[in-house]
Design a protein around this motif. Structure first.
Motif, PDB file in Angstrom:
ATOM      1  N   SER A  63       0.734  -1.394  -0.516  1.00  0.00           N
ATOM      2  CA  SER A  63       0.424   0.284  -0.175  1.00  0.00           C
ATOM      3  C   SER A  63       1.176   1.077   0.193  1.00  0.00           C
ATOM      4  O   SER A  63      -0.242   2.169   0.111  1.00  0.00           O
ATOM      5  CB  SER A  63      -0.679   0.000   1.284  1.00  0.00           C
ATOM      6  OG  SER A  63       0.142   0.779   2.303  1.00  0.00           O
ATOM      7  N   GLY A  64       2.642   1.661   0.040  1.00  0.00           N
ATOM      8  CA  GLY A  64       3.228   1.858   0.438  1.00  0.00           C
ATOM      9  C   GLY A  64       3.358   2.584   1.451  1.00  0.00           C
ATOM     10  O   GLY A  64       3.690   4.319   1.520  1.00  0.00           O
ATOM     11  N   ALA A  65       2.901   2.403   2.238  1.00  0.00           N
ATOM     12  CA  ALA A  65       2.653   2.875   4.084  1.00  0.00           C
ATOM     13  C   ALA A  65       4.084   2.910   4.480  1.00  0.00           C
ATOM     14  O   ALA A  65       4.977   2.229   4.109  1.00  0.00           O
ATOM     15  CB  ALA A  65       1.840   1.913   4.930  1.00  0.00           C
ATOM     16  N   ASP A  66       4.353   3.996   5.331  1.00  0.00           N
ATOM     17  CA  ASP A  66       5.700   4.151   5.854  1.00  0.00           C
ATOM     18  C   ASP A  66       6.008   3.672   7.631  1.00  0.00           C
ATOM     19  O   ASP A  66       6.899   3.346   7.635  1.00  0.00           O
ATOM     20  CB  ASP A  66       5.668   5.594   6.770  1.00  0.00           C
ATOM     21  CG  ASP A  66       5.543   6.778   5.035  1.00  0.00           C
ATOM     22  OD1 ASP A  66       6.269   6.684   4.169  1.00  0.00           O
ATOM     23  OD2 ASP A  66       4.804   6.934   4.522  1.00  0.00           O
ATOM     24  N   VAL A  67       4.318   3.100   7.896  1.00  0.00           N
ATOM     25  CA  VAL A  67       4.205   2.927   9.263  1.00  0.00           C
ATOM     26  C   VAL A  67       3.010   1.161   9.047  1.00  0.00           C
ATOM     27  O   VAL A  67       1.985   1.894   8.749  1.00  0.00           O
ATOM     28  CB  VAL A  67       4.204   3.900  10.109  1.00  0.00           C
ATOM     29  CG1 VAL A  67       4.091   2.933  12.037  1.00  0.00           C
ATOM     30  CG2 VAL A  67       5.230   4.799   9.889  1.00  0.00           C
ATOM     31  N   TYR A  68       3.344   0.324  10.127  1.00  0.00           N
ATOM     32  CA  TYR A  68       2.249  -0.567   9.439  1.00  0.00           C
ATOM     33  C   TYR A  68       2.330  -0.274  11.603  1.00  0.00           C
ATOM     34  O   TYR A  68       2.887  -1.090  11.849  1.00  0.00           O
ATOM     35  CB  TYR A  68       2.233  -1.662   9.403  1.00  0.00           C
ATOM     36  CG  TYR A  68       1.992  -2.935   9.394  1.00  0.00           C
ATOM     37  CD1 TYR A  68       0.446  -2.436   9.416  1.00  0.00           C
ATOM     38  CD2 TYR A  68       1.789  -4.347  10.329  1.00  0.00           C
ATOM     39  CE1 TYR A  68      -0.730  -3.685   9.869  1.00  0.00           C
ATOM     40  CE2 TYR A  68       1.083  -5.293  10.155  1.00  0.00           C
ATOM     41  CZ  TYR A  68      -0.211  -5.350   9.824  1.00  0.00           C
ATOM     42  OH  TYR A  68      -1.521  -5.608   9.569  1.00  0.00           O
ATOM     43  N   MET A  69       1.205   0.143  11.938  1.00  0.00           N
ATOM     44  CA  MET A  69       0.486  -0.274  13.337  1.00  0.00           C
ATOM     45  C   MET A  69       0.081  -1.289  13.343  1.00  0.00           C
ATOM     46  O   MET A  69      -1.258  -1.609  13.249  1.00  0.00           O
ATOM     47  CB  MET A  69      -0.133   0.673  13.556  1.00  0.00           C
ATOM     48  CG  MET A  69      -0.465   0.773  14.972  1.00  0.00           C
ATOM     49  SD  MET A  69      -1.040   2.769  15.102  1.00  0.00           S
ATOM     50  CE  MET A  69      -2.120   2.229  17.032  1.00  0.00           C
ATOM     51  N   THR A  70      -0.176  -2.133  15.015  1.00  0.00           N
ATOM     52  CA  THR A  70      -0.586  -3.851  14.659  1.00  0.00           C
ATOM     53  C   THR A  70      -0.813  -3.490  16.147  1.00  0.00           C
ATOM     54  O   THR A  70       0.132  -2.909  17.039  1.00  0.00           O
ATOM     55  CB  THR A  70      -0.534  -4.462  13.629  1.00  0.00           C
ATOM     56  OG1 THR A  70      -1.206  -6.005  14.202  1.00  0.00           O
ATOM     57  CG2 THR A  70       0.830  -5.169  13.882  1.00  0.00           C
ATOM     58  N   GLY A  89      11.272  -2.522   5.097  1.00  0.00           N
ATOM     59  CA  GLY A  89      11.967  -0.439   5.170  1.00  0.00           C
ATOM     60  C   GLY A  89      10.492  -0.192   5.381  1.00  0.00           C
ATOM     61  O   GLY A  89      10.380   1.067   4.988  1.00  0.00           O
ATOM     62  N   ILE A  90       9.715  -0.918   6.048  1.00  0.00           N
ATOM     63  CA  ILE A  90       8.501   0.125   6.817  1.00  0.00           C
ATOM     64  C   ILE A  90       9.075  -0.236   7.929  1.00  0.00           C
ATOM     65  O   ILE A  90       9.007  -1.062   9.138  1.00  0.00           O
ATOM     66  CB  ILE A  90       7.431  -1.170   6.783  1.00  0.00           C
ATOM     67  CG1 ILE A  90       5.909   0.007   7.185  1.00  0.00           C
ATOM     68  CG2 ILE A  90       7.814  -2.644   6.801  1.00  0.00           C
ATOM     69  CD1 ILE A  90       4.754  -0.603   6.507  1.00  0.00           C
ATOM     70  N   ALA A  91       8.605   0.648   8.856  1.00  0.00           N
ATOM     71  CA  ALA A  91       8.263   1.071  10.738  1.00  0.00           C
ATOM     72  C   ALA A  91       7.396   0.490  11.181  1.00  0.00           C
ATOM     73  O   ALA A  91       5.904  -0.327  10.633  1.00  0.00           O
ATOM     74  CB  ALA A  91       8.625   2.391  11.196  1.00  0.00           C
TER      75      ALA A  91
END
Length: 111
Positions: free
Chosen positions: A40-47, A62-64
């Motif tokens: 999706s091009g997200a910079d950050v994934y929150m879970t 490459g994703i925080a």
């Protein structure tokens, strides 16, 4: 994110000073959707419930990641679901009382 979810702590990977334009999120334990967040091009994934190797994999790609815990990422939806259930009952011509528990069920203590 910590303030929005009313949490004492969150765990993070990556550069905390990096500018973030897009956040992907999924409540509960949802690292199985990391690839979707990346695509999706997200910079950050929150879970929640991010494991050590899952965090390393995310960094390698490459994703925080923000791990706000299982409880922290799910408790915010409870009032929304309560309202949804009441509205659906009303649409069906039923009167329904929905009681949302105020008991905090996070089993962890943060010391």
């Amino acid at each position: 994110m910590k303030d929005c979810l009313e949490l004492e702590v969150v765990k993070v990977t990556g550069d905390p000073d990096r500018r973030v334009s897009k956040v992907a999120l999924c409540g509960g334990s949802a690292m199985m959707f990391l690839e979707h967040a990346i695509k999706s091009g997200a910079d950050v994934y929150m879970t929640g419930d991010v494991r050590h190797h899952g965090a390393l994999d995310a960094l390698d790609q490459g994703i925080a990641v923000v791990d706000a815990g299982h409880y922290g990422t799910e408790q915010v939806v409870i009032p929304v679901l309560a309202d949804y259930i009441k509205e659906k009952a009303k649409e069906a011509g039923e009167e329904l009382t929905v009681v949302v528990s105020r008991v905090k069920t996070d089993p962890f203590k943060y010391i």
